[in-house]
Enzyme design. Structure first.
Site, PDB file in Angstrom:
ATOM      1  N   LYS A  83      33.784  38.546  50.870  1.00 56.13           N
ATOM      2  CA  LYS A  83      35.155  38.952  51.203  1.00 56.13           C
ATOM      3  C   LYS A  83      35.677  39.671  49.966  1.00 56.13           C
ATOM      4  O   LYS A  83      36.149  39.048  49.021  1.00 56.13           O
ATOM      5  CB  LYS A  83      35.996  37.704  51.519  1.00 56.13           C
ATOM      6  CG  LYS A  83      37.102  37.915  52.528  1.00 56.13           C
ATOM      7  CD  LYS A  83      38.169  38.898  52.099  1.00 56.13           C
ATOM      8  CE  LYS A  83      39.147  38.321  51.122  1.00 56.13           C
ATOM      9  NZ  LYS A  83      39.987  39.346  50.468  1.00 56.13           N
ATOM     10  N   GLU A 109      35.452  31.801  38.466  1.00 52.03           N
ATOM     11  CA  GLU A 109      35.781  32.587  37.268  1.00 52.03           C
ATOM     12  C   GLU A 109      37.230  33.024  37.441  1.00 52.03           C
ATOM     13  O   GLU A 109      37.536  33.853  38.300  1.00 52.03           O
ATOM     14  CB  GLU A 109      34.817  33.772  37.133  1.00 52.03           C
ATOM     15  CG  GLU A 109      33.386  33.277  36.904  1.00 52.03           C
ATOM     16  CD  GLU A 109      32.327  34.374  36.828  1.00 52.03           C
ATOM     17  OE1 GLU A 109      31.141  34.025  36.686  1.00 52.03           O
ATOM     18  OE2 GLU A 109      32.673  35.564  36.919  1.00 52.03           O
ATOM     19  N   CYS A 134      39.746  40.472  32.892  1.00 53.91           N
ATOM     20  CA  CYS A 134      40.088  39.062  32.662  1.00 53.91           C
ATOM     21  C   CYS A 134      39.867  38.653  31.210  1.00 53.91           C
ATOM     22  O   CYS A 134      40.450  37.701  30.729  1.00 53.91           O
ATOM     23  CB  CYS A 134      39.255  38.185  33.579  1.00 53.91           C
ATOM     24  SG  CYS A 134      37.496  38.388  33.304  1.00 53.91           S
ATOM     25  N   GLU A 190      49.421  34.826  32.011  1.00 54.63           N
ATOM     26  CA  GLU A 190      48.575  36.015  32.159  1.00 54.63           C
ATOM     27  C   GLU A 190      49.392  37.153  32.779  1.00 54.63           C
ATOM     28  O   GLU A 190      50.000  36.967  33.832  1.00 54.63           O
ATOM     29  CB  GLU A 190      47.370  35.698  33.054  1.00 54.63           C
ATOM     30  CG  GLU A 190      46.417  36.876  33.180  1.00 54.63           C
ATOM     31  CD  GLU A 190      45.273  36.620  34.167  1.00 54.63           C
ATOM     32  OE1 GLU A 190      45.547  36.232  35.313  1.00 54.63           O
ATOM     33  OE2 GLU A 190      44.112  36.826  33.781  1.00 54.63           O
TER      34      GLU A 190
HETATM   35  P1  NAD Z   1      43.338  37.004  43.549  1.00 56.64           P
HETATM   36  O1  NAD Z   1      43.107  35.569  43.255  1.00 56.64           O
HETATM   37  O2  NAD Z   1      44.687  37.411  43.997  1.00 56.64           O
HETATM   38  O3  NAD Z   1      42.349  37.525  44.675  1.00 56.64           O
HETATM   39  C1  NAD Z   1      40.950  37.413  44.526  1.00 56.64           C
HETATM   40  C2  NAD Z   1      40.321  37.315  45.889  1.00 56.64           C
HETATM   41  O4  NAD Z   1      40.716  36.099  46.498  1.00 56.64           O
HETATM   42  C3  NAD Z   1      40.738  38.417  46.855  1.00 56.64           C
HETATM   43  O5  NAD Z   1      39.600  38.800  47.598  1.00 56.64           O
HETATM   44  C4  NAD Z   1      41.755  37.728  47.740  1.00 56.64           C
HETATM   45  O6  NAD Z   1      41.896  38.299  49.022  1.00 56.64           O
HETATM   46  C5  NAD Z   1      41.168  36.339  47.817  1.00 56.64           C
HETATM   47  N1  NAD Z   1      42.113  35.267  48.163  1.00 56.64           N
HETATM   48  C6  NAD Z   1      43.425  35.185  47.842  1.00 56.64           C
HETATM   49  N2  NAD Z   1      43.939  34.015  48.317  1.00 56.64           N
HETATM   50  C7  NAD Z   1      42.917  33.362  48.935  1.00 56.64           C
HETATM   51  C8  NAD Z   1      42.816  32.123  49.617  1.00 56.64           C
HETATM   52  N3  NAD Z   1      43.860  31.303  49.736  1.00 56.64           N
HETATM   53  N4  NAD Z   1      41.618  31.776  50.135  1.00 56.64           N
HETATM   54  C9  NAD Z   1      40.544  32.584  50.003  1.00 56.64           C
HETATM   55  N5  NAD Z   1      40.583  33.776  49.380  1.00 56.64           N
HETATM   56  C10 NAD Z   1      41.754  34.162  48.836  1.00 56.64           C
HETATM   57  O7  NAD Z   1      42.888  37.791  42.241  1.00 56.64           O
HETATM   58  P2  NAD Z   1      43.031  39.346  41.968  1.00 56.64           P
HETATM   59  O8  NAD Z   1      44.494  39.647  41.827  1.00 56.64           O
HETATM   60  O9  NAD Z   1      42.218  40.095  42.952  1.00 56.64           O
HETATM   61  O10 NAD Z   1      42.300  39.503  40.539  1.00 56.64           O
HETATM   62  C11 NAD Z   1      42.954  39.354  39.322  1.00 56.64           C
HETATM   63  C12 NAD Z   1      42.748  37.953  38.797  1.00 56.64           C
HETATM   64  O11 NAD Z   1      41.368  37.674  38.721  1.00 56.64           O
HETATM   65  C13 NAD Z   1      43.268  37.749  37.384  1.00 56.64           C
HETATM   66  O12 NAD Z   1      43.876  36.499  37.293  1.00 56.64           O
HETATM   67  C14 NAD Z   1      42.016  37.789  36.529  1.00 56.64           C
HETATM   68  O13 NAD Z   1      42.105  37.111  35.299  1.00 56.64           O
HETATM   69  C15 NAD Z   1      41.042  37.143  37.441  1.00 56.64           C
HETATM   70  N6  NAD Z   1      39.674  37.529  37.078  1.00 56.64           N
HETATM   71  C16 NAD Z   1      38.886  36.618  36.458  1.00 56.64           C
HETATM   72  C17 NAD Z   1      37.595  36.966  36.058  1.00 56.64           C
HETATM   73  C18 NAD Z   1      36.692  36.008  35.334  1.00 56.64           C
HETATM   74  O14 NAD Z   1      35.513  36.336  35.146  1.00 56.64           O
HETATM   75  N7  NAD Z   1      37.160  34.858  34.907  1.00 56.64           N
HETATM   76  C19 NAD Z   1      37.125  38.252  36.323  1.00 56.64           C
HETATM   77  C20 NAD Z   1      37.973  39.159  36.950  1.00 56.64           C
HETATM   78  C21 NAD Z   1      39.243  38.782  37.339  1.00 56.64           C
HETATM   79  O1  6OD Z   2      30.450  41.008  32.689  1.00 56.92           O
HETATM   80  C1  6OD Z   2      30.501  40.127  33.554  1.00 56.92           C
HETATM   81  O2  6OD Z   2      29.486  39.630  34.057  1.00 56.92           O
HETATM   82  C2  6OD Z   2      31.813  39.637  34.026  1.00 56.92           C
HETATM   83  N1  6OD Z   2      31.793  38.639  34.925  1.00 56.92           N
HETATM   84  C3  6OD Z   2      32.944  40.219  33.564  1.00 56.92           C
HETATM   85  C4  6OD Z   2      34.246  39.836  33.943  1.00 56.92           C
HETATM   86  C5  6OD Z   2      35.281  40.639  33.662  1.00 56.92           C
HETATM   87  C6  6OD Z   2      36.601  40.309  34.063  1.00 56.92           C
HETATM   88  O3  6OD Z   2      37.435  41.120  34.413  1.00 56.92           O
END
Ligand code: NAD
Ligand code: 6OD
Length: 500
Positions: free
Chosen positions: A192, A268, A302, A404
């Site tokens: 998804k 993550e 992130c 964040e």
């Molecule tokens: P988000 O949590 O809003 O959405 C991520 C995904 O989850 C989307 O596909 C969304 O449709 C889905 N989703 C939302 N609510 C849901 C639910 N209740 N059940 C199932 N699926 C659901 O995140 P975003 O805004 O797309 O991405 C930004 C965030 O992601 C930031 O907080 C960032 O730090 C984090 N992020 C973390 C990492 C990491 O490696 N730790 C990497 C990239 C992004």
């Molecule tokens: O490099 C990766 O494998 C990874 N998971 C990066 C995450 C980046 C976050 O925005």
């Protein structure tokens, strides 16, 4: 099988748009409610995707289960590995299409997508195709109570149907980072992708089918989170595990929905990453490295530092240096000459980031640069751009230093001792990443080992070796992926005990 209608364009009431269908059993399905996909660099709709309903999610689970019980479930490891390499070949062969699709969804500068996002999409498949060939099996021989012998070893089995839920910031990179090891371990997946960035995941369906992946191994459902495809996927009894990248708050909702079926979770999540700059650092390298870290992908990484702690004796010099880098950034359309700052992902996200820009001033920040919206002309005037922004003068307990933001911004804060820097950096509910900038590698090692994070870089940032553990401490995640850590999540050992 050749499937070539993923990104086909169709006349709709809003113009000629790409059609992004749900992909189930190696076919694009009719059905689902259309929703717009917007190019954030212009604010214009460029595609429409189709929100999966319960019937489509059920069909995806059924297709994935059938794959597990069919050809995929009994395929040799060598054949599975060869298929994963063919998928990587397919991404590389259609590099320009992936690039165009990723850029249309995210508005990110061409150079970034072509150097990072798309190559990592292919690399993820190659790395895990190879990693799975080198997984050791543990074995123990034992004495039995009757004076005989037994031998124990373990076999790894796939979990079954794995749900992959991915975010919008590095769409292809982060989705394949989970899909590749899941498939390497023999699972079938239902992805998804973020509703903001569905294009490259949809295109990957074609590549999978063309590579000869059996039907049902890779499925894509489109839609949103709560009450939509995301929640349906997490709560579906046929989905055996969930791997998720996204916001911490979404992670807690997924945990609740997954709890009744006790599904394994790999998370993550968000971060509020710290960087520490010591006076003994190569200052030009620290400024250049942190300019990249704060502003790459318009701060929507992130791992990006939003808190920079700088030793007081070099504070002013560092702030001036980073400010110069921020002011040199050129926002604009992804294909524009010399453009190195893209838009934020959506109007909604821009409102959130601008809300933090206002909050910083209310909390007493000195705005070193930025704080608003750049004045752009032409198509980019409709895009969701913000200015790169730096603050000083904020108290450590300000919300700006704790929450964040996920934008091109950072608070810069002075410190007087190594101990103080460590304590400030660790004083966070999150624990994803840190970076330390120092000319003293003993200090780099010492301070790095004290950081309460999943990854700590010394004199670098976002330097990735895909064999290493990757994930977050505290509220930044559950578990680790990368190398053997991914294999451990996407497979389950069964101990075979043979009495000899
Ligand atoms: P988000 O949590 O809003 O959405 C991520 C995904 O989850 C989307 O596909 C969304 O449709 C889905 N989703 C939302 N609510 C849901 C639910 N209740 N059940 C199932 N699926 C659901 O995140 P975003 O805004 O797309 O991405 C930004 C965030 O992601 C930031 O907080 C960032 O730090 C984090 N992020 C973390 C990492 C990491 O490696 N730790 C990497 C990239 C992004
Ligand atoms: O490099 C990766 O494998 C990874 N998971 C990066 C995450 C980046 C976050 O925005």
């Amino acid at each position: 099988m050749q499937v070539h209608d993923t990104l086909k364009r169709e006349e709709t009431h809003t113009g000629t748009l790409r059609q992004l269908r749900n992909f189930v059993g190696n076919a694009y399905l009719e059905g689902g409610k259309p929703f717009p996909v917007v190019d954030p660099a212009t604010g214009q709709q460029h595609a429409q995707a189709f929100e999966a309903d319960q019937a489509i999610v059920d069909a995806a689970v059924k297709a994935a289960e059938n794959a597990m019980h069919g050809e995929w479930g009994s395929m040799t490891l060598a054949a599975r590995r060869a298929l994963l390499h063919k998928v990587a070949d397919g991404i590389e062969a259609r590099f320009d299409e992936f690039l165009a699709a990723e850029i249309a969804d995210t508005g990110k500068p061409h150079a970034m997508a072509s150097h990072l996002d798309i190559p990592r999409g292919a690399a993820n498949f190659r790395v895990f195709a190879d990693a799975i060939a080198n997984v050791p099996t543990e074995a123990f021989d034992m004495d039995t109570p009757d004076g005989g012998k037994a031998v124990n070893y373990s076999v790894r089995r796939p979990l079954g149907v794995v749900g992959v839920i991915s975010p919008w910031n590095l769409p292809l990179l982060l989705m394949t980072w989970k899909v590749a090891p899941a498939l390497a371990c023999g699972n079938a997946v239902i992805v998804k992708p973020s509703e903001e960035t569905p294009s490259t995941t949809t295109l990957l369906g074609e590549v999978m089918a063309d590579a000869g992946m059996p039907a049902g191994v890779f499925n894509v459902i489109h839609g949103f989170g709560p009450g939509s495809a995301g929640e349906m996927l997490v709560s579906h009894p046929g989905v055996r595990a969930i791997t998720f990248t996204g916001e911490t708050q979404t992670g807690t909702a997924i945990m609740r929905a997954a709890a009744p079926h006790v599904k394994p979770l790999s998370f993550e999540l968000g971060g509020k990453n710290a960087a520490i700059v010591f006076a003994d650092a190569d200052m030009d390298a620290a400024v250049a490295g942190l300019a990249r870290a704060v502003f790459l992908n318009t701060g929507q990484v992130c791992l990006a530092p939003e808190r920079i702690y700088v030793e007081r004796s070099v504070f002013d010099r560092f702030v001036e240096g980073l400010k110069d880098k921020a002011l040199a950034l050129r926002p604009g359309l992804p294909t524009g000459n010399g453009i190195d700052l893209g838009p934020l992902i959506s109007a909604e996200h821009r409102e959130k980031v601008l809300g933090y820009y206002r909050l910083a001033e209310e909390e007493g920040a000195n705005v070193v640069c930025g704080g608003g919206v750049p004045d752009l002309e032409g198509e980019a005037a409709g895009g969701f751009f913000v200015e790169p922004t730096l603050w000083t003068g904020l108290p450590h307990d300000a919300r700006i230093c704790r929450e964040e933001i996920f934008g091109p911004c950072a608070a810069i804060i002075p410190f007087d001792s190594e101990e103080e820097a460590v304590s400030l950096a660790n004083d966070s509910a999150y624990g994803l990443a840190a970076s330390i900038w120092t000319g003293n590698l003993s200090r780099g090692h010492r301070v790095g080992a004290k950081m309460e994070v999943g990854i700590c870089w010394v004199n670098s940032w976002f330097l990735r070796d895909l064999r290493t553990p990757f994930g977050g401490a505290k509220m930044s995640g559950i578990g680790r992926e990368g190398g053997i850590h991914s294999i451990n999540f996407y497979s389950e050992p069964t101990n075979i005990c043979i009495k000899l």
